[in-house]
Design a protein around this motif. Structure first.
Motif, PDB file in Angstrom:
ATOM      1  N   GLN A  13       0.796  -1.197  -0.045  1.00 21.87           N
ATOM      2  CA  GLN A  13       0.220   0.031   0.169  1.00 21.87           C
ATOM      3  C   GLN A  13       0.850   1.110   0.118  1.00 21.87           C
ATOM      4  O   GLN A  13       1.907   1.394   0.506  1.00 21.87           O
ATOM      5  CB  GLN A  13      -0.872   0.026   1.286  1.00 21.87           C
ATOM      6  CG  GLN A  13      -1.918  -1.108   1.213  1.00 21.87           C
ATOM      7  CD  GLN A  13      -2.910  -0.697   2.240  1.00 21.87           C
ATOM      8  OE1 GLN A  13      -2.729  -0.207   3.517  1.00 21.87           O
ATOM      9  NE2 GLN A  13      -4.305  -1.271   2.167  1.00 21.87           N
ATOM     10  N   ALA A  14       0.372   2.170  -0.621  1.00 19.33           N
ATOM     11  CA  ALA A  14       1.207   3.581  -0.317  1.00 19.33           C
ATOM     12  C   ALA A  14       1.266   3.901   1.041  1.00 19.33           C
ATOM     13  O   ALA A  14       0.621   3.779   1.887  1.00 19.33           O
ATOM     14  CB  ALA A  14       0.061   4.724  -1.198  1.00 19.33           C
ATOM     15  N   LYS A  87       4.952   5.342  -3.094  1.00 22.01           N
ATOM     16  CA  LYS A  87       3.796   5.851  -3.859  1.00 22.01           C
ATOM     17  C   LYS A  87       3.437   5.199  -4.949  1.00 22.01           C
ATOM     18  O   LYS A  87       4.218   4.281  -5.584  1.00 22.01           O
ATOM     19  CB  LYS A  87       4.362   7.425  -4.204  1.00 22.01           C
ATOM     20  CG  LYS A  87       4.968   8.156  -3.301  1.00 22.01           C
ATOM     21  CD  LYS A  87       5.509   9.528  -3.985  1.00 22.01           C
ATOM     22  CE  LYS A  87       6.246  10.660  -2.906  1.00 22.01           C
ATOM     23  NZ  LYS A  87       6.397  11.559  -3.441  1.00 22.01           N
ATOM     24  N   ALA A  88       2.145   5.395  -5.714  1.00 20.99           N
ATOM     25  CA  ALA A  88       1.811   4.712  -6.594  1.00 20.99           C
ATOM     26  C   ALA A  88       2.731   4.772  -7.904  1.00 20.99           C
ATOM     27  O   ALA A  88       2.815   3.974  -8.702  1.00 20.99           O
ATOM     28  CB  ALA A  88       0.393   5.165  -6.940  1.00 20.99           C
ATOM     29  N   GLU A  89       3.215   5.843  -8.105  1.00 22.09           N
ATOM     30  CA  GLU A  89       4.195   6.327  -9.162  1.00 22.09           C
ATOM     31  C   GLU A  89       5.491   5.688  -8.923  1.00 22.09           C
ATOM     32  O   GLU A  89       6.303   5.648  -9.975  1.00 22.09           O
ATOM     33  CB  GLU A  89       4.521   7.980  -9.186  1.00 22.09           C
ATOM     34  CG  GLU A  89       4.816   8.428  -8.047  1.00 22.09           C
ATOM     35  CD  GLU A  89       3.738   9.363  -7.371  1.00 22.09           C
ATOM     36  OE1 GLU A  89       2.500   8.478  -7.177  1.00 22.09           O
ATOM     37  OE2 GLU A  89       3.838  10.474  -6.855  1.00 22.09           O
ATOM     38  N   ASP A  90       5.723   4.751  -7.904  1.00 25.91           N
ATOM     39  CA  ASP A  90       6.992   3.960  -7.812  1.00 25.91           C
ATOM     40  C   ASP A  90       6.744   2.614  -8.467  1.00 25.91           C
ATOM     41  O   ASP A  90       7.572   1.888  -8.745  1.00 25.91           O
ATOM     42  CB  ASP A  90       7.174   3.775  -6.329  1.00 25.91           C
ATOM     43  CG  ASP A  90       7.708   5.040  -5.659  1.00 25.91           C
ATOM     44  OD1 ASP A  90       7.528   5.574  -4.526  1.00 25.91           O
ATOM     45  OD2 ASP A  90       8.584   5.757  -6.437  1.00 25.91           O
ATOM     46  N   THR A 120      12.163  -7.262 -10.935  1.00 31.14           N
ATOM     47  CA  THR A 120      11.295  -7.833  -9.810  1.00 31.14           C
ATOM     48  C   THR A 120      10.297  -6.812  -9.703  1.00 31.14           C
ATOM     49  O   THR A 120      10.316  -5.452  -9.827  1.00 31.14           O
ATOM     50  CB  THR A 120      12.031  -7.899  -8.400  1.00 31.14           C
ATOM     51  OG1 THR A 120      10.919  -8.465  -7.492  1.00 31.14           O
ATOM     52  CG2 THR A 120      12.545  -6.796  -8.005  1.00 31.14           C
ATOM     53  N   GLN A 121       8.830  -7.190  -9.837  1.00 33.32           N
ATOM     54  CA  GLN A 121       7.806  -6.214  -9.961  1.00 33.32           C
ATOM     55  C   GLN A 121       7.476  -5.647  -8.529  1.00 33.32           C
ATOM     56  O   GLN A 121       7.369  -6.301  -7.552  1.00 33.32           O
ATOM     57  CB  GLN A 121       6.534  -7.078 -10.429  1.00 33.32           C
ATOM     58  CG  GLN A 121       5.028  -6.080 -10.430  1.00 33.32           C
ATOM     59  CD  GLN A 121       5.451  -4.932 -11.521  1.00 33.32           C
ATOM     60  OE1 GLN A 121       5.654  -5.304 -12.555  1.00 33.32           O
ATOM     61  NE2 GLN A 121       4.971  -3.805 -11.287  1.00 33.32           N
ATOM     62  N   VAL A 122       7.521  -4.384  -8.599  1.00 34.89           N
ATOM     63  CA  VAL A 122       6.717  -3.588  -7.322  1.00 34.89           C
ATOM     64  C   VAL A 122       5.581  -2.888  -7.845  1.00 34.89           C
ATOM     65  O   VAL A 122       5.367  -2.303  -8.685  1.00 34.89           O
ATOM     66  CB  VAL A 122       7.937  -2.609  -7.023  1.00 34.89           C
ATOM     67  CG1 VAL A 122       7.209  -1.655  -5.723  1.00 34.89           C
ATOM     68  CG2 VAL A 122       9.181  -3.206  -6.303  1.00 34.89           C
ATOM     69  N   THR A 123       4.419  -3.165  -7.077  1.00 37.20           N
ATOM     70  CA  THR A 123       3.161  -2.594  -7.118  1.00 37.20           C
ATOM     71  C   THR A 123       2.849  -1.686  -6.015  1.00 37.20           C
ATOM     72  O   THR A 123       2.664  -2.649  -4.754  1.00 37.20           O
ATOM     73  CB  THR A 123       2.245  -3.512  -7.735  1.00 37.20           C
ATOM     74  OG1 THR A 123       2.683  -4.307  -8.984  1.00 37.20           O
ATOM     75  CG2 THR A 123       0.871  -2.816  -8.091  1.00 37.20           C
ATOM     76  N   VAL A 124       2.496  -0.492  -6.219  1.00 34.54           N
ATOM     77  CA  VAL A 124       2.109   0.045  -5.187  1.00 34.54           C
ATOM     78  C   VAL A 124       0.586   0.738  -5.213  1.00 34.54           C
ATOM     79  O   VAL A 124       0.398   1.342  -6.206  1.00 34.54           O
ATOM     80  CB  VAL A 124       3.126   1.646  -4.862  1.00 34.54           C
ATOM     81  CG1 VAL A 124       2.568   2.143  -3.566  1.00 34.54           C
ATOM     82  CG2 VAL A 124       4.508   1.173  -4.534  1.00 34.54           C
ATOM     83  N   SER A 125      -0.313   0.110  -4.373  1.00 31.59           N
ATOM     84  CA  SER A 125      -1.682   0.489  -4.571  1.00 31.59           C
ATOM     85  C   SER A 125      -2.059   1.947  -3.786  1.00 31.59           C
ATOM     86  O   SER A 125      -1.548   2.061  -2.427  1.00 31.59           O
ATOM     87  CB  SER A 125      -2.490  -0.635  -4.098  1.00 31.59           C
ATOM     88  OG  SER A 125      -2.185  -0.852  -2.392  1.00 31.59           O
ATOM     89  N   SER A 126      -2.837   2.743  -4.278  1.00 32.09           N
ATOM     90  CA  SER A 126      -2.977   3.965  -3.622  1.00 32.09           C
ATOM     91  C   SER A 126      -4.327   3.889  -2.858  1.00 32.09           C
ATOM     92  O   SER A 126      -5.058   2.801  -2.915  1.00 32.09           O
ATOM     93  CB  SER A 126      -3.043   5.074  -4.683  1.00 32.09           C
ATOM     94  OG  SER A 126      -4.149   4.874  -5.837  1.00 32.09           O
TER      95      SER A 126
END
Length: 126
Positions: A13-14, A87-90, A120-126
């Motif tokens: 999460q953000a 942040k989501a933009e990361d 490696t995938q990084v997903t940041v949810s806002s």
């Protein structure tokens, strides 16, 4: 020849944190300046952070300065990227990179690096 294997990505999460690792093999890791780059969907690969072979100098993109920390453990042949206040933009695929020949400047220039991990995938949810 150098092999690089990243790990540590995931969904967060953000405001959260992740720590990426990159294990190197095939050459003396302690002699290499290293870098982290990332690529978001539909965007070009961009520099995130770089570190001198000795660990005594580090460099960051403005977008991550103050939030990310690059470090290395030469005996363990491992490069790290501690990411805080995400942040989501990361959101992106993160790659570690090593050069073929040594350099002393422009850590942000992707052309300096010839060895890349699989990402490696990084997903940041806002």
């Amino acid at each position: 020849q150098v092999q690089l294997v990243e790990s540590g990505g995931g969904l967060v999460q953000a405001g959260g944190s992740l720590r990426l690792s990159c294990v190197a093999s095939g050459r003396t890791f302690s002699n290499d300046n290293m870098g982290w780059f990332r690529q978001a969907p539909g965007k070009e690969r961009e520099f995130v952070a770089g570190i001198k072979w000795s660990g005594t100098s580090t460099y960051y993109a403005d977008s991550v300065k103050g939030r990310f920390t690059i470090s290395r453990d030469n005996p363990k042949r491992t490069l790290y990227l501690q990411m805080n206040s995400l942040k989501a933009e990361d959101t992106a695929v993160y790659y570690c990179a090593a050069p073929k020949i040594q350099f002393s400047s422009r850590y942000d220039d992707a052309a300096r690096y010839v060895y890349w991990g699989q990402g490696t995938q990084v997903t940041v949810s806002s």
